[in-house]
Motif scaffolding. Sequence first.
Motif, short mmCIF file in Angstrom:
data_model
loop_
_atom_site.label_atom_id
_atom_site.label_comp_id
_atom_site.label_asym_id
_atom_site.label_seq_id
_atom_site.Cartn_x
_atom_site.Cartn_y
_atom_site.Cartn_z
N ALA A 29 34.90 40.31 27.07
CA ALA A 29 35.16 40.18 25.63
C ALA A 29 36.46 40.88 25.23
O ALA A 29 37.30 40.30 24.52
CB ALA A 29 33.98 40.77 24.85
N VAL A 30 36.65 42.12 25.70
CA VAL A 30 37.87 42.86 25.37
C VAL A 30 39.09 42.18 25.98
O VAL A 30 40.14 42.04 25.33
CB VAL A 30 37.75 44.32 25.86
CG1 VAL A 30 39.08 45.04 25.71
CG2 VAL A 30 36.66 45.05 25.10
N GLY A 31 38.97 41.74 27.23
CA GLY A 31 40.08 41.10 27.89
C GLY A 31 40.52 39.82 27.20
O GLY A 31 41.72 39.57 27.03
N LEU A 32 39.54 39.01 26.78
CA LEU A 32 39.88 37.78 26.06
C LEU A 32 40.55 38.09 24.72
O LEU A 32 41.48 37.40 24.30
CB LEU A 32 38.63 36.93 25.85
CG LEU A 32 38.05 36.26 27.10
CD1 LEU A 32 36.75 35.55 26.78
CD2 LEU A 32 39.06 35.26 27.69
N GLY A 33 40.05 39.15 24.04
CA GLY A 33 40.66 39.53 22.76
C GLY A 33 42.12 39.95 22.94
O GLY A 33 43.00 39.55 22.16
N ILE A 34 42.37 40.74 23.99
CA ILE A 34 43.75 41.17 24.25
C ILE A 34 44.61 39.99 24.67
O ILE A 34 45.78 39.88 24.30
CB ILE A 34 43.75 42.27 25.33
CG1 ILE A 34 43.04 43.51 24.81
CG2 ILE A 34 45.18 42.61 25.75
CD1 ILE A 34 42.85 44.59 25.85
N ASN A 35 44.02 39.06 25.44
CA ASN A 35 44.77 37.88 25.86
C ASN A 35 45.19 37.03 24.67
O ASN A 35 46.33 36.55 24.60
CB ASN A 35 43.92 37.06 26.84
CG ASN A 35 44.65 35.84 27.36
OD1 ASN A 35 44.48 34.73 26.85
ND2 ASN A 35 45.46 36.03 28.39
N ALA B 109 37.61 48.38 33.74
CA ALA B 109 39.08 48.41 33.77
C ALA B 109 39.64 47.27 34.61
O ALA B 109 40.59 46.58 34.20
CB ALA B 109 39.56 49.75 34.31
N LEU B 110 39.05 47.04 35.79
CA LEU B 110 39.56 46.01 36.69
C LEU B 110 39.37 44.61 36.11
O LEU B 110 40.28 43.77 36.14
CB LEU B 110 38.88 46.11 38.06
CG LEU B 110 39.20 47.38 38.87
CD1 LEU B 110 38.25 47.51 40.05
CD2 LEU B 110 40.64 47.33 39.36
N VAL B 111 38.17 44.34 35.60
CA VAL B 111 37.88 43.00 35.05
C VAL B 111 38.66 42.77 33.76
O VAL B 111 39.23 41.69 33.55
CB VAL B 111 36.37 42.83 34.82
CG1 VAL B 111 36.07 41.50 34.12
CG2 VAL B 111 35.62 42.91 36.15
N ALA B 112 38.70 43.78 32.88
CA ALA B 112 39.43 43.63 31.62
C ALA B 112 40.92 43.39 31.88
O ALA B 112 41.55 42.57 31.19
CB ALA B 112 39.24 44.87 30.75
N ASN B 113 41.47 44.07 32.87
CA ASN B 113 42.87 43.89 33.20
C ASN B 113 43.15 42.46 33.66
O ASN B 113 44.14 41.84 33.25
CB ASN B 113 43.29 44.87 34.30
CG ASN B 113 44.77 44.85 34.56
OD1 ASN B 113 45.58 44.85 33.63
ND2 ASN B 113 45.15 44.82 35.82
N THR B 114 42.25 41.91 34.46
CA THR B 114 42.43 40.55 34.96
C THR B 114 42.27 39.53 33.84
O THR B 114 43.10 38.62 33.69
CB THR B 114 41.41 40.25 36.08
OG1 THR B 114 41.64 41.15 37.17
CG2 THR B 114 41.54 38.82 36.57
N VAL B 115 41.20 39.66 33.05
CA VAL B 115 40.95 38.70 31.97
C VAL B 115 42.04 38.77 30.91
O VAL B 115 42.49 37.74 30.39
CB VAL B 115 39.56 38.93 31.35
CG1 VAL B 115 39.33 38.00 30.17
CG2 VAL B 115 38.48 38.72 32.40
N ALA B 116 42.50 39.98 30.59
CA ALA B 116 43.56 40.12 29.59
C ALA B 116 44.86 39.48 30.06
O ALA B 116 45.65 38.98 29.24
CB ALA B 116 43.79 41.60 29.29
N SER B 117 45.08 39.47 31.36
CA SER B 117 46.32 38.92 31.89
C SER B 117 46.25 37.42 32.11
O SER B 117 47.25 36.71 31.96
CB SER B 117 46.67 39.60 33.22
OG SER B 117 46.80 40.99 33.05
N THR B 118 45.05 36.90 32.47
CA THR B 118 44.96 35.48 32.87
C THR B 118 44.05 34.64 31.98
O THR B 118 44.05 33.42 32.11
CB THR B 118 44.44 35.39 34.32
OG1 THR B 118 43.09 35.89 34.38
CG2 THR B 118 45.31 36.19 35.26
#
Length: 429
Positions: free
Chosen positions: A19-25, A218-227
Motif C-alpha cells: 500500500a505504501v509503495g503504491l502510494g509513493i509510486n 523496507a525491501l518490498v516497499a522499496n520495490t513497489v515504490a520503484s516499479t
Amino acid sequence: MIRLQLHWQILIAIGLAIAVGLGINLLSQNNPASAAPFLSTFSFVGTLFLNALKMIIVPLILSSIISGISTLGSSNDLRRLGGKTLGFYLASSLFAILMGLFLVNIIQPGIINGEPAGERLNLSSQEEVGANLDKIEGRGTGDVAAVFHRMLPPNIVQAAAEGQMLGLICFGLLFGFFMTRIASPMRETLVNFWQGVFETMMGITLFIMKFTPIGVFALVANTVASTGFKAFVPVLTFFFTVVLALAAHTFITMPLILKFLAKVNPVGQYRGMTPALLTAFSTASSSGTLPITMECMEKNVGLSNRTVSFVLPLGATINMDGTALYECVAAMFIAQAYGLDLTLATQFTIVTIALLTSIGVAGIPSASLVAIAVILSAIGLPLEGIGMLLVTDRILDMMRTAVNVFSDSCCATFIARSEGETTQIAAKS
C-alpha cells in the motif's frame, strides 16, 4: 495485549509495504523527486536487514552441521539404519532439487516477455554488478572440477572470510564426524562447545528474525515504490513454478519410490498421512508436526515404533526435500532476473549447495531465507532479490513443510520394508 505470531506480522508488513509503495509510486509520477527520501530510507533499512543475515551465515552453518553430525555419529544404529536413512534422505532431496531445476529452466520465471525481470524487481543493473555477473556467466563445463576443489579449501579461515560456503560445509561435515572418534573427555568438551555455539547462534537468529517484518516492509516497499505492479508478474510466475515442482515431487517422484522400491500402495501412504500433512501445512513446522507424524505412521501405516522413533526424528532435523527444491528454484529465479545464462558448472554448484544446506540449516527458523543467502553468496550474486521472495514465502513455506513431512514418512516406510516389516498398506496393496 495480544502478540501476533511472526508470520502474521510479516503478512501485515507485506500488505502495508504494498500500500505504501503504491502510494509513493503514484506520488512520484507527478513529482519524481518526492520519492527519493522514502526510497533512500527503505534502502537503508533493507540493507541493514540483509547485512544481519550475512553476519550469521558462517557461524550458524558451521555450528549447526558440526553439532548435528556429532549427534548422529554417536548413535549405535548409524551403521545400518542410519546409513540407509541418510542415503534415502540425500537421494530424495537430490530428486527434489533436480525436479525444481528442470522446471525452473523450462518455465524461466525470471524472464518476462523475453527480457530479464531484474528491472521489474528493482534489482541492481548489470552495470552496477557487472564484474561478478560476467564472472558467473563465463563459467564453462570445465569449471565443474573447480567445484570439487572448493569443497576442500586450503585455508578454512580465508574461505570463511570470502564466503566460500561449500568448503565450510564440507569442513563442518568432516569435523563433526571425526570429532566423535576421539577419546573422552576431549570428545565431550568439543561436542558441548559446538552445541553451545549452535544454541547461541540460534538465539541470535531468533533475535534477528524479530526484525523480519521491518526488513520485509523496507525491501518490498522499496520495490513497489520503484516499479509499481510490474514486480508481481515475475513473483507470481516464480510462485507457480515452485508449486508445480513441489506437486511433481510429491505426486510423481515419491509415489514411484513407494511403488517400486518400498513395494507399497502410494494411495495408502497418502491416506494414512493425511492428518500429519494437514498439520504440517497449517503449522509450517516439521518439528511441531513430528508427534502426529509418528502416530500416523504407527497406527495408520503400521510401522514399528523402533523404525518410526529412529527415522522420523532424524528426518525432521535433516530431511528437507521441499526446502532444498525451493532454494534451488529461488536461486535460479534471481539469476534469470539478472539476465544470466547459467552454465552447467554454476547450476551444479547450486544443486550441491542446496543439497548440503538443506541438511545444515533445516532446524532453524526461516531456514530457507538463510540457505538462499548462502547459495547466492556462493555463486556471487547479490542478496537484494531475497526481499521479493518473502511476498509469497509464507504460503510456499506451508506447502514445502508438507512435502518435507511426506518425504520423511516415505523414508520410514522404505526403511521398514527393507528391514523386513510388513506394513498395513503393504498388506492391502
